[in-house]
Design an enzyme around this catalytic site. Structure first.
Site, PDB file in Angstrom:
ATOM      1  CG  HIS A 171      -3.051   3.770   1.730  1.00 37.55           C
ATOM      2  ND1 HIS A 171      -3.562   3.320   0.524  1.00 37.55           N
ATOM      3  CD2 HIS A 171      -3.127   2.717   2.594  1.00 37.55           C
ATOM      4  CE1 HIS A 171      -3.929   2.054   0.665  1.00 37.55           C
ATOM      5  NE2 HIS A 171      -3.674   1.672   1.902  1.00 37.55           N
ATOM      6  CG  ASN A 195      -6.586  -0.503   0.936  1.00 34.43           C
ATOM      7  OD1 ASN A 195      -5.844  -0.091   0.049  1.00 34.43           O
ATOM      8  ND2 ASN A 195      -6.136  -0.990   2.078  1.00 34.43           N
ATOM      9  CB  CYS A 228      -0.958   0.000   1.188  1.00 34.45           C
ATOM     10  SG  CYS A 228      -2.164  -1.327   1.092  1.00 34.45           S
TER      11      CYS A 228
HETATM   12  O1  UT7 Z   1      -3.841  -0.733   3.437  1.00 35.58           O
HETATM   13  C1  UT7 Z   1      -2.967  -1.478   4.210  1.00 35.58           C
HETATM   14  C2  UT7 Z   1      -3.212  -1.314   5.611  1.00 35.58           C
HETATM   15  N1  UT7 Z   1      -4.439  -1.965   6.036  1.00 35.58           N
HETATM   16  C3  UT7 Z   1      -5.180  -1.333   6.922  1.00 35.58           C
HETATM   17  O2  UT7 Z   1      -4.878  -0.220   7.245  1.00 35.58           O
HETATM   18  C4  UT7 Z   1      -6.319  -2.079   7.569  1.00 35.58           C
HETATM   19  C5  UT7 Z   1      -6.242  -1.807   9.041  1.00 35.58           C
HETATM   20  N2  UT7 Z   1      -7.298  -2.450   9.813  1.00 35.58           N
HETATM   21  C6  UT7 Z   1      -8.579  -2.025   9.724  1.00 35.58           C
HETATM   22  O3  UT7 Z   1      -8.918  -1.164   8.929  1.00 35.58           O
HETATM   23  C7  UT7 Z   1      -9.561  -2.632  10.696  1.00 35.58           C
HETATM   24  O4  UT7 Z   1      -8.867  -3.380  11.658  1.00 35.58           O
HETATM   25  C8  UT7 Z   1     -10.644  -3.545  10.026  1.00 35.58           C
HETATM   26  C9  UT7 Z   1     -11.593  -2.676   9.218  1.00 35.58           C
HETATM   27  C10 UT7 Z   1      -9.962  -4.569   9.130  1.00 35.58           C
HETATM   28  C11 UT7 Z   1     -11.450  -4.259  11.097  1.00 35.58           C
HETATM   29  O5  UT7 Z   1     -12.011  -3.309  11.998  1.00 35.58           O
HETATM   30  P1  UT7 Z   1     -11.876  -3.527  13.573  1.00 35.58           P
HETATM   31  O6  UT7 Z   1     -12.646  -2.458  14.202  1.00 35.58           O
HETATM   32  O7  UT7 Z   1     -10.404  -3.607  13.881  1.00 35.58           O
HETATM   33  O8  UT7 Z   1     -12.610  -4.898  13.782  1.00 35.58           O
HETATM   34  P2  UT7 Z   1     -12.021  -6.267  14.366  1.00 35.58           P
HETATM   35  O9  UT7 Z   1     -11.081  -6.888  13.408  1.00 35.58           O
HETATM   36  O10 UT7 Z   1     -11.558  -6.006  15.742  1.00 35.58           O
HETATM   37  O11 UT7 Z   1     -13.354  -7.131  14.412  1.00 35.58           O
HETATM   38  C12 UT7 Z   1     -14.466  -6.764  15.217  1.00 35.58           C
HETATM   39  C13 UT7 Z   1     -15.564  -7.756  15.008  1.00 35.58           C
HETATM   40  C14 UT7 Z   1     -15.095  -9.217  15.109  1.00 35.58           C
HETATM   41  O12 UT7 Z   1     -16.130  -9.937  15.736  1.00 35.58           O
HETATM   42  P3  UT7 Z   1     -16.021 -10.301  17.296  1.00 35.58           P
HETATM   43  O13 UT7 Z   1     -14.761 -11.094  17.432  1.00 35.58           O
HETATM   44  O14 UT7 Z   1     -15.977  -8.984  18.019  1.00 35.58           O
HETATM   45  O15 UT7 Z   1     -17.284 -11.082  17.531  1.00 35.58           O
HETATM   46  C15 UT7 Z   1     -14.983  -9.645  13.680  1.00 35.58           C
HETATM   47  O16 UT7 Z   1     -15.176 -11.032  13.513  1.00 35.58           O
HETATM   48  O17 UT7 Z   1     -16.110  -7.612  13.683  1.00 35.58           O
HETATM   49  C16 UT7 Z   1     -16.110  -8.893  13.039  1.00 35.58           C
HETATM   50  N3  UT7 Z   1     -15.934  -8.672  11.608  1.00 35.58           N
HETATM   51  C17 UT7 Z   1     -16.957  -8.414  10.770  1.00 35.58           C
HETATM   52  N4  UT7 Z   1     -18.278  -8.311  10.993  1.00 35.58           N
HETATM   53  C18 UT7 Z   1     -19.053  -8.018   9.937  1.00 35.58           C
HETATM   54  C19 UT7 Z   1     -14.770  -8.646  10.896  1.00 35.58           C
HETATM   55  N5  UT7 Z   1     -15.042  -8.377   9.606  1.00 35.58           N
HETATM   56  C20 UT7 Z   1     -16.381  -8.237   9.508  1.00 35.58           C
HETATM   57  C21 UT7 Z   1     -17.250  -7.934   8.453  1.00 35.58           C
HETATM   58  N6  UT7 Z   1     -18.574  -7.840   8.705  1.00 35.58           N
HETATM   59  N7  UT7 Z   1     -16.796  -7.719   7.193  1.00 35.58           N
END
Ligand code: UT7
Length: 326
Positions: free
Chosen positions: A253, A283, A115
């Site tokens: 980005h 992204n 990225c």
């Molecule tokens: O470009 C390169 C760099 N990449 C990035 O910058 C990405 C960085 N990370 C992020 O943007 C975020 O971490 C995400 C958008 C990927 C995830 O957001 P988050 O607030 O960190 O969520 P999380 O991974 O902590 O997940 C929270 C909950 C989980 O459920 P439980 O364990 O709390 O029951 C996940 O299983 O959300 C769940 N979850 C989803 N639910 C619905 C994960 N993906 C999804 C989804 N739809 N697509």
């Protein structure tokens, strides 16, 4: 004392025609428009058609950038193309773009910093231009991330999209005053391979002989992102004496609106100066900055003389910043 600077002559971009909405994704995996919008700011992304390769996207963006610059492709002597989704393992996608533009002189090569690719490519081209090795460069970010996604993994497949963006740079003599010169004023690149396993593709020619799929520990990436981004922007401020107030446009980005908002807030960059396209593009990895830049140039926000700040962070981890006077 005068200085050679890489001045931006024009920019261009290309997005595949097909749009994939959050609602369509919710019909495929266990997710919802509400979750995706609230956690990321993404509402839709573009997806390349069958037979539409990264090089095709790159050629379209490059042609648009050349038209915007009002110059002939034959005057380009360097192409640096940032991608993590090349057409083939080799040759470089950059040579397919070079050939597509009818250029067969100078040099063309790919650069892989995920990225952060566009910022790394911009810095690379800038150094070649300032050294006198080349005169006019195309810097391209082009990606078809849809091809390396696991479409059953809701944690990643909702985040990414396809697209390409390009800028034309020209080596020009400027007065040598960082406070008023046009062009690339400073670039800062960083990497830390201790974080490889937090965002990677689980395949490759040397390891599995497969293409593999993108894997990410999203929360871990998120945890590091804001600190790394703001550190490397402070490096750009320190190198130039620029301040957050002096920035006209912040073009980050586009990975997650929450990361962008938190970075801008920490740096005291006013929200109205932040260019956001993550809602429409998702992204697009190395393509996200030039895609966002083109939107802001075309709608009249970015104007000649404006101070534009780029930053990116991604797999590796890699991260970087660039300060450019338009
Ligand atoms: O470009 C390169 C760099 N990449 C990035 O910058 C990405 C960085 N990370 C992020 O943007 C975020 O971490 C995400 C958008 C990927 C995830 O957001 P988050 O607030 O960190 O969520 P999380 O991974 O902590 O997940 C929270 C909950 C989980 O459920 P439980 O364990 O709390 O029951 C996940 O299983 O959300 C769940 N979850 C989803 N639910 C619905 C994960 N993906 C999804 C989804 N739809 N697509």
């Amino acid at each position: 004392m005068t200085a050679i600077r890489s001045v931006v002559l024009g920019c261009g971009s290309y997005l595949p025609q097909k749009v994939l909405t959050n609602a369509e994704l919710a019909a495929r995996v266990d997710t919802s428009d509400e979750w995706i919008t609230q956690r990321t700011g993404i509402r839709q992304r573009h997806i390349a058609a069958d037979g539409e390769f990264t090089s095709h996207l790159g050629i379209a963006a490059a042609k648009a950038a050349l038209a915007d610059a009002g110059i002939d492709a034959q005057s380009i002597d360097l192409i640096v193309l940032a991608t993590s989704t090349p057409d083939n393992t080799f040759p470089a996608t950059a040579v397919a773009v070079q050939n597509g533009l009818g250029i067969n002189h100078g040099a063309a090569f790919d650069l892989q910093a995920v990225c952060s690719g566009f910022v790394f490519a911009l810095a690379t081209a800038d150094n070649f231009l300032r050294s006198g090795a080349f005169k006019r460069a195309l810097v391209i970010g082009a990606e078809t991330f849809s091809r390396i996604l696991d479409w059953n993994d809701r944690g990643t497949c909702v985040l990414f999209g396809d697209g390409a963006g390009a800028v034309v740079l020209e080596a020009q003599e400027q007065p040598g005053n960082v406070a008023s010169d046009r062009g690339v004023l400073t670039t800062h690149l960083r990497s830390d391979g201790r974080h490889q396993s937090k965002l990677y593709v689980d395949g490759g020619p040397s390891s599995t002989q497969t293409v593999g799929h993108l894997r990410m520990e999203g929360r871990e990436v998120f945890k590091h992102a804001v600190g790394m981004i703001t550190d490397v922007i402070v490096d750009a401020f320190n190198a130039t004496g620029a301040t957050a107030d002096a920035i006209d446009w912040f073009i980050p980005h586009q990975a997650n609106k929450r990361i962008i908002d938190a970075s801008a807030h920490k740096l005291h960059i006013a929200p109205q100066k932040v260019v956001l396209t993550v809602d429409r593009h998702g992204n697009t990895s190395a393509a996200s900055i030039p895609l966002a830049l083109c939107v802001a140039v075309r709608d009249g926000r970015v104007k000649k003389g404006d101070l534009v700040l780029f930053e990116a962070m991604g797999g590796g981890f890699t991260w970087g910043s660039a300060l450019v006077r338009w």
